[in-house]
Motif scaffolding. Structure first.
Motif, PDB file in Angstrom:
ATOM      1  N   GLU A 157       0.845  -1.193   0.000  1.00 19.34           N
ATOM      2  CA  GLU A 157       0.000   0.000   0.000  1.00 19.34           C
ATOM      3  C   GLU A 157       0.877   1.237   0.000  1.00 19.34           C
ATOM      4  O   GLU A 157       1.742   1.410   0.864  1.00 19.34           O
ATOM      5  CB  GLU A 157      -0.937   0.028   1.200  1.00 19.34           C
ATOM      6  CG  GLU A 157      -1.872   1.231   1.194  1.00 19.34           C
ATOM      7  CD  GLU A 157      -3.057   1.098   2.130  1.00 19.34           C
ATOM      8  OE1 GLU A 157      -4.048   1.813   1.930  1.00 19.34           O
ATOM      9  OE2 GLU A 157      -2.980   0.260   3.066  1.00 19.34           O
ATOM     10  N   LEU A 158       0.648   2.094  -0.977  1.00 25.15           N
ATOM     11  CA  LEU A 158       1.396   3.336  -1.135  1.00 25.15           C
ATOM     12  C   LEU A 158       0.523   4.491  -0.660  1.00 25.15           C
ATOM     13  O   LEU A 158      -0.618   4.645  -1.093  1.00 25.15           O
ATOM     14  CB  LEU A 158       1.772   3.515  -2.609  1.00 25.15           C
ATOM     15  CG  LEU A 158       2.695   4.671  -2.973  1.00 25.15           C
ATOM     16  CD1 LEU A 158       4.055   4.519  -2.289  1.00 25.15           C
ATOM     17  CD2 LEU A 158       2.860   4.739  -4.489  1.00 25.15           C
ATOM     18  N   ILE A 159       1.070   5.298   0.239  1.00 25.39           N
ATOM     19  CA  ILE A 159       0.318   6.399   0.858  1.00 25.39           C
ATOM     20  C   ILE A 159       1.060   7.701   0.586  1.00 25.39           C
ATOM     21  O   ILE A 159       2.216   7.868   0.987  1.00 25.39           O
ATOM     22  CB  ILE A 159       0.176   6.190   2.376  1.00 25.39           C
ATOM     23  CG1 ILE A 159      -0.447   4.821   2.671  1.00 25.39           C
ATOM     24  CG2 ILE A 159      -0.631   7.319   3.010  1.00 25.39           C
ATOM     25  CD1 ILE A 159      -0.252   4.356   4.095  1.00 25.39           C
ATOM     26  N   THR A 160       0.397   8.621  -0.105  1.00 21.12           N
ATOM     27  CA  THR A 160       0.970   9.931  -0.406  1.00 21.12           C
ATOM     28  C   THR A 160       0.320  10.969   0.493  1.00 21.12           C
ATOM     29  O   THR A 160      -0.910  11.120   0.495  1.00 21.12           O
ATOM     30  CB  THR A 160       0.718  10.320  -1.869  1.00 21.12           C
ATOM     31  OG1 THR A 160       1.266   9.330  -2.730  1.00 21.12           O
ATOM     32  CG2 THR A 160       1.362  11.665  -2.186  1.00 21.12           C
ATOM     33  N   ARG A 161       1.125  11.702   1.229  1.00 18.99           N
ATOM     34  CA  ARG A 161       0.629  12.779   2.075  1.00 18.99           C
ATOM     35  C   ARG A 161       1.209  14.105   1.590  1.00 18.99           C
ATOM     36  O   ARG A 161       2.427  14.246   1.457  1.00 18.99           O
ATOM     37  CB  ARG A 161       0.990  12.524   3.539  1.00 18.99           C
ATOM     38  CG  ARG A 161       0.228  11.319   4.114  1.00 18.99           C
ATOM     39  CD  ARG A 161       0.607  10.991   5.518  1.00 18.99           C
ATOM     40  NE  ARG A 161      -0.205   9.867   6.011  1.00 18.99           N
ATOM     41  CZ  ARG A 161       0.150   9.061   6.992  1.00 18.99           C
ATOM     42  NH1 ARG A 161       1.310   9.254   7.629  1.00 18.99           N
ATOM     43  NH2 ARG A 161      -0.641   8.071   7.369  1.00 18.99           N
ATOM     44  N   ASN A 162       0.326  15.023   1.319  1.00 18.98           N
ATOM     45  CA  ASN A 162       0.728  16.367   0.903  1.00 18.98           C
ATOM     46  C   ASN A 162       1.131  17.143   2.151  1.00 18.98           C
ATOM     47  O   ASN A 162       0.278  17.483   2.977  1.00 18.98           O
ATOM     48  CB  ASN A 162      -0.421  17.040   0.164  1.00 18.98           C
ATOM     49  CG  ASN A 162      -0.048  18.398  -0.407  1.00 18.98           C
ATOM     50  OD1 ASN A 162       0.917  19.023   0.034  1.00 18.98           O
ATOM     51  ND2 ASN A 162      -0.822  18.867  -1.371  1.00 18.98           N
ATOM     52  N   ALA A 163       2.433  17.402   2.290  1.00 18.04           N
ATOM     53  CA  ALA A 163       2.937  18.080   3.485  1.00 18.04           C
ATOM     54  C   ALA A 163       2.996  19.591   3.311  1.00 18.04           C
ATOM     55  O   ALA A 163       3.515  20.294   4.187  1.00 18.04           O
ATOM     56  CB  ALA A 163       4.327  17.546   3.830  1.00 18.04           C
ATOM     57  N   GLY A 164       2.463  20.079   2.196  1.00 16.25           N
ATOM     58  CA  GLY A 164       2.453  21.518   1.961  1.00 16.25           C
ATOM     59  C   GLY A 164       1.056  22.094   2.042  1.00 16.25           C
ATOM     60  O   GLY A 164       0.091  21.413   2.386  1.00 16.25           O
ATOM     61  N   ASP A 165       0.952  23.382   1.706  1.00 16.31           N
ATOM     62  CA  ASP A 165      -0.324  24.083   1.751  1.00 16.31           C
ATOM     63  C   ASP A 165      -1.047  24.058   0.407  1.00 16.31           C
ATOM     64  O   ASP A 165      -2.264  24.238   0.352  1.00 16.31           O
ATOM     65  CB  ASP A 165      -0.114  25.549   2.163  1.00 16.31           C
ATOM     66  CG  ASP A 165       0.458  25.669   3.562  1.00 16.31           C
ATOM     67  OD1 ASP A 165       0.118  24.817   4.412  1.00 16.31           O
ATOM     68  OD2 ASP A 165       1.257  26.603   3.802  1.00 16.31           O
TER      69      ASP A 165
END
Length: 309
Positions: A157-165
């Motif tokens: 499972e690949l999880i992408t989290r946007n750490a920006g605004d």
């Protein structure tokens, strides 16, 4: 990388150890009684998975694969991210050629956690975060995780989290290379009636519709759209089925390089096209994923080996 320190922090006695592998790369070895697996921290990539009692590995890895920093490893389950296929932003003047299938498969990932699950399975979590080098290639802040569960089945499972605004868009894929006894005798079930973009040499991106099971008799490079969540590879030579259950994906890529392309690849033996078949769980073509600031997106596949009766 200090292997002893990694084993002290993340090793699971009798189940998981961390060792130096080919090319000096860090490898995670799992042997939990349900299955054996090998995971490379380079690329965050599963290289081998063999459930207990199975005579053959689920996955194919080329004998000529590159095991070196900055290179992708040909085989296993490479992670294509944050774009699948060609660079979507060829107008980037800072880096005119950022490469096919993104950069995640060419970078070292960190081990974040390991766990023995109540089922007897083992979970490994690896992470990749943006830094000055990645921001030259892709100007976004992110935290990327891959959770690999090794049990009677293999789940990635690949999880992408946007750490920006600011929001960003990705395409991505689990570029799974499956070992088959003979690609010309295997067939892929579940794609009948699905439209596909034909990316093979000379096909000119023609849009066609799959008629019946897919069989390999020439180069195959297709992006299927609106696919069902479960696909199956039937392999009469190895007398098994490979069941691929996908989540958060409506597109699938099927690839076999065939003769000419295999010969042209330095990290693939000329005859490897006969013993490999890629059926890839992806978000690609029209399936572009938008992630708002602070948001996340997931892509997952579970792989199971079943006897062919």
């Amino acid at each position: 990388m200090d292997i002893d320190a990694l084993n002290a922090d993340f090793g699971l006695p009798g189940t998981l150890r961390i060792a130096v592998g080919r090319g000096g790369l860090t490898m995670i070895e799992v042997y939990n009684g349900l299955a054996n697996a090998l995971i490379s921290t380079h690329g965050g990539q599963v290289l081998s998975y063999c459930p207990a009692g199975a005579p053959d590995d689920l996955l194919f890895v080329s004998e000529r694969a590159w095991f070196a920093p900055g290179k992708e490893i040909k085989g296993g389950v490479p992670i294509c991210w944050p774009w699948f296929g060609a660079d979507p932003d060829t107008a980037d003047l800072d880096v005119p050629d950022r490469g096919i299938h993104g950069f995640a498969r060419r970078l070292p990932w960190s081990i974040l956690a390991t766990a023995a699950l109540p089922s007897g399975a083992t979970r490994v979590t690896l992470g990749l975060a943006d830094d000055a080098d990645t921001r030259v290639l892709w100007r976004h802040h992110f935290n990327l995780l891959v959770e690999i569960t090794v049990g009677s089945t293999l789940t990635v499972e690949l999880i992408t989290r946007n750490a920006g605004d600011r929001s960003f868009q990705i395409t991505q894929g689990l570029h799974s290379y499956f070992r088959v006894g003979d690609a010309t005798q295997a067939r892929v079930l579940g794609l009948a009636g699905c439209d596909y973009i034909d990316k093979a040499a000379g096909a000119n991106d023609a849009i066609l519709t799959q008629d019946g099971p897919l069989r390999v008799a020439a180069e195959v490079n297709r992006i299927y759209e609106s696919v069902p969540p479960v696909l199956t590879i039937e392999d009469p030579v190895l007398a098994r089925r490979i069941r691929i259950s996908s989540r958060h994906s409506a597109t699938t890529v099927v690839w076999n390089p065939w003769v000419a392309t295999a010969r042209a690849m330095a990290d693939l033996d000329d005859g490897d096209y006969r013993i490999m078949l890629c059926v890839e769980t992806v978000n690609a073509a029209s399936e572009v994923i938008g992630i708002p600031g602070g948001g996340e997106a997931r892509l997952a596949a579970e792989y199971a080996i079943e006897p062919l009766e």
